[in-house]
Design an enzyme around this catalytic site. Structure first.
Site, mmCIF file in Angstrom:
data_model
loop_
_atom_site.group_PDB
_atom_site.id
_atom_site.type_symbol
_atom_site.label_atom_id
_atom_site.label_comp_id
_atom_site.label_asym_id
_atom_site.label_seq_id
_atom_site.Cartn_x
_atom_site.Cartn_y
_atom_site.Cartn_z
ATOM 1 C CE LYS A 155 -4.638 20.100 -8.022
ATOM 2 N NZ LYS A 155 -3.973 18.786 -8.036
ATOM 3 C CG ASN A 156 -7.207 16.494 -8.298
ATOM 4 O OD1 ASN A 156 -6.180 17.067 -8.644
ATOM 5 N ND2 ASN A 156 -7.454 16.161 -7.039
ATOM 6 C CB CYS A 177 4.722 13.414 -1.727
ATOM 7 S SG CYS A 177 3.472 14.665 -1.718
ATOM 8 N NE ARG A 180 0.060 11.736 -2.756
ATOM 9 C CZ ARG A 180 -0.409 12.867 -3.259
ATOM 10 N NH1 ARG A 180 0.149 13.994 -2.992
ATOM 11 N NH2 ARG A 180 -1.465 12.852 -4.059
ATOM 12 C CG ASP A 224 -7.508 16.674 -2.103
ATOM 13 O OD1 ASP A 224 -6.548 16.252 -1.443
ATOM 14 O OD2 ASP A 224 -7.611 16.490 -3.340
ATOM 15 N NE ARG A 251 1.164 21.397 -7.070
ATOM 16 C CZ ARG A 251 0.867 20.383 -6.255
ATOM 17 N NH1 ARG A 251 1.316 20.375 -5.032
ATOM 18 N NH2 ARG A 251 0.150 19.375 -6.662
HETATM 19 C C1 UD1 Z 1 -5.490 11.955 -5.867
HETATM 20 C C2 UD1 Z 1 -5.672 13.440 -5.973
HETATM 21 C C3 UD1 Z 1 -5.336 14.116 -4.653
HETATM 22 C C4 UD1 Z 1 -6.151 13.472 -3.519
HETATM 23 C C5 UD1 Z 1 -6.013 11.956 -3.532
HETATM 24 C C6 UD1 Z 1 -6.947 11.275 -2.543
HETATM 25 C C7 UD1 Z 1 -5.193 13.837 -8.317
HETATM 26 C C8 UD1 Z 1 -4.266 14.412 -9.334
HETATM 27 N N1 UD1 Z 1 -4.801 13.938 -7.032
HETATM 28 O O1 UD1 Z 1 -4.113 11.714 -5.575
HETATM 29 O O2 UD1 Z 1 -5.638 15.504 -4.759
HETATM 30 O O3 UD1 Z 1 -5.678 13.962 -2.283
HETATM 31 O O4 UD1 Z 1 -6.323 11.440 -4.835
HETATM 32 O O5 UD1 Z 1 -8.265 11.642 -2.776
HETATM 33 O O6 UD1 Z 1 -6.253 13.357 -8.631
HETATM 34 N N2 UD1 Z 1 -1.384 4.388 -2.794
HETATM 35 C C9 UD1 Z 1 -0.642 3.223 -2.756
HETATM 36 N N3 UD1 Z 1 -0.122 2.732 -3.937
HETATM 37 C C10 UD1 Z 1 -0.323 3.355 -5.132
HETATM 38 C C11 UD1 Z 1 -1.096 4.526 -5.166
HETATM 39 C C12 UD1 Z 1 -1.618 5.036 -3.980
HETATM 40 O O7 UD1 Z 1 -0.442 2.641 -1.702
HETATM 41 O O8 UD1 Z 1 0.179 2.868 -6.160
HETATM 42 C C13 UD1 Z 1 -1.958 4.942 -1.532
HETATM 43 C C14 UD1 Z 1 -1.433 6.337 -1.220
HETATM 44 O O9 UD1 Z 1 -0.219 6.297 -0.537
HETATM 45 C C15 UD1 Z 1 -2.558 6.899 -0.370
HETATM 46 C C16 UD1 Z 1 -3.804 6.236 -0.958
HETATM 47 O O10 UD1 Z 1 -3.332 5.146 -1.731
HETATM 48 O O11 UD1 Z 1 -2.423 6.508 0.972
HETATM 49 C C17 UD1 Z 1 -4.638 7.123 -1.837
HETATM 50 O O12 UD1 Z 1 -3.814 7.746 -2.788
HETATM 51 P P1 UD1 Z 1 -4.306 8.061 -4.272
HETATM 52 O O13 UD1 Z 1 -5.782 7.969 -4.349
HETATM 53 O O14 UD1 Z 1 -3.493 7.265 -5.226
HETATM 54 O O15 UD1 Z 1 -3.882 9.568 -4.422
HETATM 55 P P2 UD1 Z 1 -3.497 10.266 -5.763
HETATM 56 O O16 UD1 Z 1 -4.199 9.590 -6.891
HETATM 57 O O17 UD1 Z 1 -2.013 10.456 -5.844
#
Ligand code: UD1
Length: 421
Positions: free
Chosen positions: A22-23, A117, A122, A308, A400
């Site tokens: 999925k990711n 979320c 996030r 995850d 999902r």
């Molecule tokens: C992706 C995965 C999700 C997984 C996560 C961490 C997808 C579609 N989803 O989510 O399944 O749990 O990686 O492995 O690939 N953060 C910030 N600012 C930002 C973006 C992120 O501070 O602009 C922080 C988030 O709050 C979190 C951390 O960075 O604490 C990691 O998040 P991130 O790697 O961005 O998660 P996703 O990409 O949303």
């Protein structure tokens, strides 16, 4: 709302096939927008999040076509509007992945700001700052991120991620693929799904180097062309079925997967007492009827233990011998499953970002509620070993991310059925 009823006690045994990730599929679908001709994506999992992405494309005027091999063909040239509306974005945060490609290819985009979320705040500040570094003007207005490329298009830039972000890295990498000049991303996410996306961009004629390390270098190209690409296997689905076999003392062989992308998880399963054997595209786990030993673990970005898989290992520890501490460093507030597991008789103490789990001899079935995708998987795992019936509500979270979960578990001998409600 559908529910799952699981009668615990069956020792899993059998073979199943792992679906596409999925990711990886979500960013790859978003990256099809970068091409100047039709693109075919194969091995897409049949999941609600994928349908949401396809629906989002439909809203933008692109009608994906499913071909005879069940791959999806997308022609990004048919795009009519550059807006990702709130009704869809609020159901799936990963919709933010269309932002980078749209600004890079069409010069502008409006993407609803994903709301709060269940698993922490996030934010998407890094996605925004990365695009700004490439010259985009971004206004956040009325709940929408409104982005515009500068005259002449996005420019390559050096960008440092102060937090490792998977979709953040992917968004900026996609934008950089069509930018003018070189982009260097530092402290980039090293997740295998980032690597799969880089391979896809390169298959369309892009020039991305270093994916899988913390420095990714992207030389922007004039255009990206048509391509056909097969999505990598889902390492989290793989890990979840391995834990399913481990909690029940059983055996499972998973085909069409890749043992090299979940080494941290395989190590922990071995530490828990499982016999794990691997081949090029399969993994077999055999617990030989034994009870697992509790393990300590700490989640962190790849190649460390994935957040995850955290919830699933809490369920494993919940019925294991001994006590294990589980530290969550990626997301705040990602222990909601714990409170449901307590209702099934688990002994878990949460203190800040640590859950201390002391294994009990047996859990008891109870009505429980899924709160997010991986939390719901942990409830399924607990239910597989619990005495009696567990009724899991709000399973749209499971749909999902897990393709045909009840069919796959039934094939392994679990007593699980879906009841419409
Ligand atoms: C992706 C995965 C999700 C997984 C996560 C961490 C997808 C579609 N989803 O989510 O399944 O749990 O990686 O492995 O690939 N953060 C910030 N600012 C930002 C973006 C992120 O501070 O602009 C922080 C988030 O709050 C979190 C951390 O960075 O604490 C990691 O998040 P991130 O790697 O961005 O998660 P996703 O990409 O949303």
């Amino acid at each position: 709302m559908d529910k799952l009823i699981i009668t615990g006690g069956a020792r899993l045994n059998g073979e199943i096939r792992i679906s596409g990730a999925k990711n990886a599929a979500l960013p790859i679908l978003a990256a099809t927008l970068l091409a100047d001709g039709p693109v075919t994506v194969a091995n897409l999992p049949h999941l609600h999040d994928i349908t949401t992405m396809i629906e989002l494309f439909g809203r933008m005027g692109i009608e994906p076509v499913i071909n005879e091999k069940l791959a999806v063909e997308i022609d990004p040239r048919t795009i009519k509007t550059l807006i990702a509306p709130y009704e869809l974005v609020k159901t799936m945060r990963a919709s933010i992945l269309v932002l980078g490609p749209m600004v890079a290819r069409f010069g502008e985009a409006e993407v609803a700001l994903p709301g709060g979320c269940a698993i922490g705040s996030r934010p998407v500040d890094l996605h925004i700052r990365g695009l700004e570094a490439m010259g985009a003007t971004i206004d956040v207005e009325g709940g929408y991120i409104k982005a515009k490329a500068p005259e002449g298009g996005l420019r390559g830039a050096n960008f440092f991620f102060d937090t490792v972000s998977v979709t953040g890295t992917e968004n900026i990498m996609m934008a950089a693929a069509l930018a003018k000049g070189r982009t260097v991303l530092q402290n980039a996410a090293r997740e295998p799904e980032v690597v799969d996306l880089a391979h896809f961009i390169n298959a369309m004629g892009g020039n991305v180097q270093g994916a899988g390390t913390d420095t990714i270098i992207i030389e922007g190209v004039e255009r990206l062309h048509s391509a056909t690409y097969k999505v990598m296997p889902d390492r989290i689905e793989t890990g979840t079925y391995l834990v399913a076999a481990a909690v029940t003392g059983g055996r499972v062989k998973l085909k069409d997967t890749d043992p090299t992308i979940l080494e941290a998880v395989l190590d922990k399963l071995r530490e828990a007492g499982a016999e794990v054997t691997t081949g090029a595209d399969w993994i077999e786990l055999n617990m030989h009827g034994k009870r697992a030993r509790a393990v300590n673990l700490r989640t962190a970005p790849y190649p460390a233990f994935p957040t995850d898989m955290q919830a699933q290992f809490i369920s494993l520890n919940a019925v294991a011998e001994g006590t294990g501490a589980v530290i969550e460093t990626v997301f705040e507030n990602r222990f909601m499953h714990v409170y449901e597991l307590l209702r099934m008789g688990a002994h878990i103490l949460v203190e800040g970002n640590t859950a201390v789990v002391t294994g009990v001899a047996g859990l008891k079935g109870a009505p429980v509620m899924a709160t997010d995708l991986r939390a719901s998987a942990s409830l399924v795992l607990a239910a597989l070993v619990a005495e009696g019936d567990t009724l899991i509500d709000r399973i749209y979270h499971i749909d999902r991310g897990y393709e045909c979960i009840e069919e796959k578990l039934q094939m392994l001998g679990a007593k699980i059925r879906r009841v419409p409600g």
